[in-house]
Scaffold this active site. Sequence first.
Site, PDB file in Angstrom:
ATOM      1  CE  LYS A   1      22.534  57.760  44.553  1.00 41.41           C
ATOM      2  NZ  LYS A   1      21.512  56.615  44.349  1.00 41.41           N
TER       3      LYS A   1
ATOM      4  CG  ASN B   1      20.036  55.756  41.108  1.00 44.99           C
ATOM      5  OD1 ASN B   1      20.804  56.517  41.666  1.00 44.99           O
ATOM      6  ND2 ASN B   1      19.156  54.842  41.768  1.00 44.99           N
TER       7      ASN B   1
ATOM      8  CD  GLU C   1      16.219  58.560  53.191  1.00 44.10           C
ATOM      9  OE1 GLU C   1      16.219  57.520  52.891  1.00 44.10           O
ATOM     10  OE2 GLU C   1      15.356  59.456  52.163  1.00 44.10           O
TER      11      GLU C   1
ATOM     12  CE1 TYR D   1      21.063  55.339  49.547  1.00 46.36           C
ATOM     13  CE2 TYR D   1      23.312  56.254  49.571  1.00 46.36           C
ATOM     14  CZ  TYR D   1      21.958  56.178  49.028  1.00 46.36           C
ATOM     15  OH  TYR D   1      21.593  57.176  48.149  1.00 46.36           O
TER      16      TYR D   1
ATOM     17  NE  ARG E   1      10.632  55.881  46.279  1.00 49.17           N
ATOM     18  CZ  ARG E   1      11.546  54.852  46.329  1.00 49.17           C
ATOM     19  NH1 ARG E   1      12.718  55.511  46.676  1.00 49.17           N
ATOM     20  NH2 ARG E   1      11.581  53.811  46.221  1.00 49.17           N
TER      21      ARG E   1
ATOM     22  CG  HIS F   1      18.073  58.846  47.942  1.00 53.51           C
ATOM     23  ND1 HIS F   1      17.846  57.468  48.242  1.00 53.51           N
ATOM     24  CD2 HIS F   1      17.528  59.441  49.019  1.00 53.51           C
ATOM     25  CE1 HIS F   1      17.258  57.352  49.298  1.00 53.51           C
ATOM     26  NE2 HIS F   1      17.125  58.439  49.850  1.00 53.51           N
TER      27      HIS F   1
ATOM     28  CG  PHE G   1      23.773  47.175  45.669  1.00 52.64           C
ATOM     29  CD1 PHE G   1      23.662  48.667  46.334  1.00 52.64           C
ATOM     30  CD2 PHE G   1      22.978  46.314  45.916  1.00 52.64           C
ATOM     31  CE1 PHE G   1      22.410  48.687  47.120  1.00 52.64           C
ATOM     32  CE2 PHE G   1      21.671  46.477  46.415  1.00 52.64           C
ATOM     33  CZ  PHE G   1      21.289  47.792  47.216  1.00 52.64           C
TER      34      PHE G   1
HETATM   35  P1  CMP Z   1      18.860  55.147  45.955  1.00 61.74           P
HETATM   36  O1  CMP Z   1      17.304  55.314  45.609  1.00 61.74           O
HETATM   37  O2  CMP Z   1      19.859  56.285  46.393  1.00 61.74           O
HETATM   38  O3  CMP Z   1      18.758  53.990  47.252  1.00 61.74           O
HETATM   39  C1  CMP Z   1      19.838  53.057  47.187  1.00 61.74           C
HETATM   40  C2  CMP Z   1      20.799  53.034  46.256  1.00 61.74           C
HETATM   41  O4  CMP Z   1      21.498  51.977  46.032  1.00 61.74           O
HETATM   42  C3  CMP Z   1      20.000  53.098  44.725  1.00 61.74           C
HETATM   43  O5  CMP Z   1      19.563  54.539  44.844  1.00 61.74           O
HETATM   44  C4  CMP Z   1      21.230  52.839  43.951  1.00 61.74           C
HETATM   45  O6  CMP Z   1      22.038  54.038  43.985  1.00 61.74           O
HETATM   46  C5  CMP Z   1      21.818  51.526  44.855  1.00 61.74           C
HETATM   47  N1  CMP Z   1      21.329  50.317  44.295  1.00 61.74           N
HETATM   48  C6  CMP Z   1      20.259  50.012  44.638  1.00 61.74           C
HETATM   49  N2  CMP Z   1      20.203  48.524  43.868  1.00 61.74           N
HETATM   50  C7  CMP Z   1      21.056  48.277  43.503  1.00 61.74           C
HETATM   51  C8  CMP Z   1      21.838  47.251  42.689  1.00 61.74           C
HETATM   52  N3  CMP Z   1      20.940  46.142  42.471  1.00 61.74           N
HETATM   53  N4  CMP Z   1      22.988  47.392  42.143  1.00 61.74           N
HETATM   54  C9  CMP Z   1      23.890  48.194  42.299  1.00 61.74           C
HETATM   55  N5  CMP Z   1      23.174  49.612  43.181  1.00 61.74           N
HETATM   56  C10 CMP Z   1      22.073  49.600  43.393  1.00 61.74           C
END
Ligand code: CMP
Length: 135
Positions: free
Chosen positions: A9, A112, A126, A49, A85, A115, A57
Amino acid sequence: MERTFTMVKPDGVARGLVGEVIRRYEDKGLKIIALRLRSFTTEDAAQFYAEHLGKGFYQSLVDLVTAGPAVGMVLEGPNAVKLVRTLIGSTNPQEAAPGTIRGDYGLELPANIVHASDAPASFAREAKLFFGEDF
Ligand code: CMP
């Protein structure tokens, strides 16, 4: 052989972690089928998304994923969806185990680093959205 979609990301790209993430996938033995650097528009992010629309969020996630280019890839290997994963770790980097990508490099949601698709159906969706073609 199963395929999955994973993406470094924009926070991970900005941190200079593209090589490290690819290194881990290659070290594990996964095969790179496709690889591309591209930016998301707000519309792209909304499509990608869509399942998170309405969550608290959501806007911070859209802001994150449109902040700069992302590097997406299609990987192939046995049980690739579950395997990748496992390699990336829990969504929340504060809870992700050390030794996982998010556990080693992530600090706080929504950032994070990576993805990865959570099921074969989301892989197909995706990868098509990211690359504009079917895999
Ligand atoms: P990703 O695996 O890309 O899928 C959805 C994304 O939403 C996740 O990684 C995070 O970047 C974001 N995300 C999911 N849960 C939360 C949360 N509780 N607070 C903030 N961001 C979130």
